[in-house]
Write an enzyme that holds these catalytic residues in place. Structure first.
Site, PDB file in Angstrom:
ATOM      1  N   CYS A 178       0.800  -1.230   0.000  1.00 54.31           N
ATOM      2  CA  CYS A 178       0.000   0.000   0.000  1.00 54.31           C
ATOM      3  C   CYS A 178       0.834   1.281   0.000  1.00 54.31           C
ATOM      4  O   CYS A 178       0.278   2.386  -0.074  1.00 54.31           O
ATOM      5  CB  CYS A 178      -0.961  -0.010   1.177  1.00 54.31           C
ATOM      6  SG  CYS A 178      -1.950  -1.515   1.206  1.00 54.31           S
ATOM      7  N   HIS A 311      -3.201   8.328   5.675  1.00 54.30           N
ATOM      8  CA  HIS A 311      -3.415   6.974   5.147  1.00 54.30           C
ATOM      9  C   HIS A 311      -4.821   6.544   5.563  1.00 54.30           C
ATOM     10  O   HIS A 311      -5.564   6.016   4.755  1.00 54.30           O
ATOM     11  CB  HIS A 311      -2.343   6.038   5.703  1.00 54.30           C
ATOM     12  CG  HIS A 311      -2.355   4.675   5.113  1.00 54.30           C
ATOM     13  ND1 HIS A 311      -2.237   4.448   3.772  1.00 54.30           N
ATOM     14  CD2 HIS A 311      -2.474   3.433   5.695  1.00 54.30           C
ATOM     15  CE1 HIS A 311      -2.282   3.143   3.534  1.00 54.30           C
ATOM     16  NE2 HIS A 311      -2.441   2.509   4.678  1.00 54.30           N
ATOM     17  N   HIS A 348      -9.909   1.864  -0.135  1.00 61.23           N
ATOM     18  CA  HIS A 348      -8.454   1.707  -0.160  1.00 61.23           C
ATOM     19  C   HIS A 348      -8.033   1.166  -1.526  1.00 61.23           C
ATOM     20  O   HIS A 348      -8.365   0.034  -1.873  1.00 61.23           O
ATOM     21  CB  HIS A 348      -8.052   0.739   0.956  1.00 61.23           C
ATOM     22  CG  HIS A 348      -6.600   0.729   1.268  1.00 61.23           C
ATOM     23  ND1 HIS A 348      -5.626   1.129   0.382  1.00 61.23           N
ATOM     24  CD2 HIS A 348      -5.930   0.367   2.400  1.00 61.23           C
ATOM     25  CE1 HIS A 348      -4.442   1.001   0.937  1.00 61.23           C
ATOM     26  NE2 HIS A 348      -4.597   0.542   2.176  1.00 61.23           N
TER      27      HIS A 348
END
Lengths: 423, 414
Positions: A178, A311, A348
């Site tokens: 990620c 994030h 995400h």
């Protein structure tokens, strides 16, 4: 707040073009409209069967280009879903930078060297799953098509971008889960500063697939409801898909060709928790180091930062660790710095999240507005975060933002951006 | 920390190898003194066709046990195991203490396909059983950056942790990236590693693309630069290097093996997704420009380490690009062209192992599989014997899909 004078020797790097593909559509305009609208684009995915999964939600890109010129291209049929996201976003970014039809320099030594720096974590896993199902099927007529695996390697989206735009400079694909998108932007920044390239196409793309969907379900890291970053009731992330691309140039090159900056990438930083394969360091030590490293790279102090695009996955551990990191970097000022999470709206994007969130951050800086972070329930008062909810917040002057990305394996990335707020 | 001066020399102070002959320097040297040791893959899954290639250059799992405790190995995918062992060996050779990396140690790895056997197992669970059967452990170790993360855990390396996936060009980009991290002042030292796993599914997929030696009933011998070349051998393993500034190495009494010089990256947009293109001229132009910018010319090199592996199109492109640097030389007047993948099979660690042998110097047998030169290529690979430490080597890696990277490495004494 105006950025302090950089004490690094590097020239400023401008953002001259942006491209995006998200659940709101296949353009930056769609993305900005969605960010302004503030309603999460997270619903039941249509791409594959989700029976038996812990969550029934995802943020899925609509298949709305079937009548467009894209769909008439031979390459379109060959590209994986992720390749398509990557190429459409890169083409939009390239066109918006006003750099001409393509990067092809035909061996002209004086032409700018264009490079591609691309992050991602799934590439054509969606297509590979179909191949594997057919390969292992005992049903007659289930012959696997080997051509569908040509886009399987993780370099494929970046390569597809380079091929489509006729790039002749370096192509670098990053796959650090990620954090990939943020790290790819950091690589592009390095390449421009050192003169390895004159123009960098930096970004990332990822698409939904059964492997990541089931994997995050198995980890019990997904929320049964749309994700709620930094809320008390947060219970996990929502998966998403799409792409974000930035065209980057040295400021002097952009000015020399009369181009217009949409924002600037001031610095990038990276670190590793070296703590656990999936869990973040509970005190956010590694995350804090990445943010400090990015600020140091930008030649800025912590007091220069006006907002954070976090994030902010919505998992209990990640949000808590991220808040600890923000506290460690910004001290008592942490609770007064507006924080937003694009994942609250779009889920995400995994390897491309850092890229699309950088695009979202540049848009916020450019328009002078910080987008909201939807979610259910109250903000977790144990975190003390000044989360942007309900309505967008205005920015003025030349605000500075930090965009953070934290990954499996403890890999962390942060990018420092600025722009001229127009609010 | 501030950026270091551009002229700062970044050196290699340690190598660690995991390959078909075992772990460490001597097994790596043995690998280059013989043809590739081909072992038949487990074909019981039924992925292979009747006319498939059947073998690859494989790591023997038991060779790792001396370097990795079973309880640690159980928590890792095969590429993580390879990478951790290689990193430990490199770190130790550099004279550094394991477990004290700290925030000034970064990790940059390269892989083309990531942990493919764990990905396969996970797909079996999800697609053939039920999504609810997906193993969290397999999922976390199936990501491409798992080996880099495991290296960081081993060394407590808290600097940047980056995994590059640019296929055959990735290992050189990783070396360049590692040097850039140090030069930018973001790290005191960097572990750079290339790692790959050759499992039956990956092998069968490459076979269906027809790129392996032995595909479609062809002869199962890889023949780099040979007239009869038909494809490559898939290989697996890991090669790790420790990078630091020359000054730091000398200050702590370490002996550098080589200096990481300039790199050049390029892309051939005529390449297909699963093949090579026709853009030799453009690639060559990028290479020439890059060398020129660094003040280098053909005469400056006394060794070429080539990423050729026996593919028809790939070796042709490689030869054409290399010949453009030495356009007027007869093939036998070129510097020695060492082809490590002829020994190791095609994987990223193979090219880094070739660099290691080149920088240390050593014996290598004649390029395995090569017997008849292809007049269209004009390149004759290494004929065997002593590979002398070069003053300066050019490493060349062209990747399926279009990307290319070249790296210059120099003797510390230059």
């Amino acid at each position: 707040m105006a950025p302090a004078m950089s004490d690094t020797k590097y020239e400023k790097v401008a953002v001259s073009g942006l491209g995006a593909v998200s659940a709101w559509g296949w353009s930056v305009d769609d993305l900005w409209r969605g960010l302004k609208g503030g309603r999460a684009a997270i619903g039941e995915p249509e791409q594959f069967d989700i029976t038996g999964q812990r969550t029934r939600l995802a943020s899925e890109v609509p298949d709305c280009l079937s009548d467009s010129p894209w769909a008439r291209m031979t390459a379109w049929r060959r590209w994986s879903r992720t390749d398509r996201f990557a190429v459409v976003a890169a083409a939009e970014a390239w066109n918006s930078a006003g750099l001409g039809q393509s990067a092809g320099d035909c061996g002209d030594a004086s032409a700018p060297v264009v490079g591609v720096f691309f992050g991602g974590s799934t590439a054509a896993m969606w297509e590979a799953e179909t191949f594997f199902s057919r390969l292992t099927s005992r049903e007659p007529g289930q012959q696997p098509r080997i051509a569908s695996l040509a886009s399987h390697p993780l370099s494929s989206p970046g390569d597809a971008v380079a091929r489509h735009l006729d790039v002749s400079g370096p192509v670098e694909s990053v796959s650090s889960a990620c954090a990939s998108g943020a790290l790819a932007i950091g690589s592009a920044l390095d390449a421009l500063r050192h003169g390895w390239v004159d123009v960098a196409i930096a970004g990332g793309a990822d698409s939904l697939c059964r492997l990541t969907y089931a994997g995050f379900n198995a980890l019990r890291a997904v929320d049964a409801e749309p994700c709620s970053p930094f809320r008390k009731q947060r219970a996990g992330l929502s998966l998403g898909e799409g792409a974000g691309v930035l065209v980057l140039e040295r400021e002097s090159d952009l000015q020399a060709r009369g181009g217009k900056a949409l924002g600037w990438v001031l610095g990038a930083g990276a670190s590793c928790d070296a703590h656990h394969m999936t869990a973040p360091h509970p005190q956010g030590v590694g995350a804090a180091r990445a943010i400090r490293s990015a600020l140091n790279d930008a030649g800025l102090g912590a007091d220069s930062v006006d907002f954070v695009n976090a994030h902010g996955t919505g998992t209990p551990l990640n949000d808590s660790a991220e808040w600890k990191a923000l506290e460690a970097v910004f001290g008592e000022r942490a609770s007064r710095i507006p924080v937003t999470s694009t994942k609250g709206l779009l889920g995400h994007f995994l390897g491309s999240s850092g890229a699309v969130e950088a695009v979202a951050t540049v848009l916020c800086l450019h328009h002078g507005l910080i987008h909201v972070t939807p979610g259910r329930g109250e903000i977790d008062d144990a975190l003390g975060v000044d989360l942007v909810v309900d309505e967008m917040r205005a920015l003025s002057g030349e605000p500075v933002a930090v965009s953070t990305s934290f990954a499996f394996g403890g890999s962390n990335g942060a990018v420092v951006l600025t722009g001229r707020g127009q609010a | 920390m501030s950026p270091r001066p551009e002229a700062t020399r970044i050196v290699i102070t340690g190598f660690g190898s995991v390959g078909s002959e075992g772990c460490g320097e001597q097994p790596m040297r043995r690998m280059f003194q013989q043809p590739p040791v081909l072992r038949e893959l487990d074909l019981s899954s039924g992925y292979h066709r009747a006319d498939s290639a059947r073998s690859a250059v494989l790591v023997q799992a038991e060779s790792l046990s001396e370097h990795l405790a079973a309880r640690q190995a159980r928590r890792m995918s095969p590429p993580s195991r390879f990478a951790v062992v290689a990193a430990r060996l490199a770190w130790q050779q550099a004279g550094l203490e394991v477990g004290v990396g700290g925030d000034q140690t970064s990790v940059v790895t390269s892989t083309s396909y990531g942990p493919s056997s764990f990905t396969e197992s996970l797909l079996r669970q999800i697609l053939l059983d039920s999504p609810s059967q997906a193993s969290p452990f397999l999922f976390t170790e199936a990501v491409a950056n798992a080996p880099a993360a495991q290296i960081a855990l081993l060394l407590k390396a808290q600097g940047a942790n980056i995994t590059l996936t640019q296929r055959e060009a990735g290992p050189l980009l990783a070396l360049a990236k590692g040097a850039a991290e140090i030069r930018a002042g973001r790290a005191e030292r960097v572990v750079v590693a290339a790692v790959e796993e050759a499992n039956p599914l990956l092998h069968a997929v490459l076979d269906r693309f027809g790129v392996l030696a032995g595909s479609r009933d062809s002869e199962e011998t890889a023949r780099p630069f040979d007239l009869r070349r038909r494809g490559f051998h898939l290989g697996e393993g890991a090669l790790a290097m420790v990078l630091e500034t020359e000054q730091a190495a000398l200050d702590r009494g370490a002996s550098p093996f080589g200096v990481v010089g300039p790199w050049i990256g390029a892309f051939d947009s005529t390449a297909t997704r699963a093949g090579y293109g026709r853009g030799a001229e453009r690639l060559a132009e990028r290479l020439r420009q890059g060398l020129q910018r660094s003040g280098l010319s053909a005469d400056d090199f006394d060794l070429v380490v080539s990423g050729a592996s026996g593919g028809r199109d790939s070796d042709r492109l490689e030869a054409r690009v290399l010949r453009s640097i030495w356009p007027r030389h007869e093939p036998d007047m070129l510097p020695p062209v060492f082809v490590p993948k002829a020994h190791t099979g095609d994987h990223g660690a193979g090219i880094l192992a070739g660099i290691a042998l080149g920088l240390m110097g050593g014996e290598a047998c004649a390029t395995p599989g090569f017997s008849e030169s292809d007049p269209a290529l004009g390149v004759i690979p290494f004929a065997g014997g002593r590979l002398n430490k070069p003053n300066r080597m050019l490493v060349s890696c062209l990747a399926i899909g279009g990307s290319a990277a070249w790296l210059v490495l120099e003797s510390p004494n230059l």
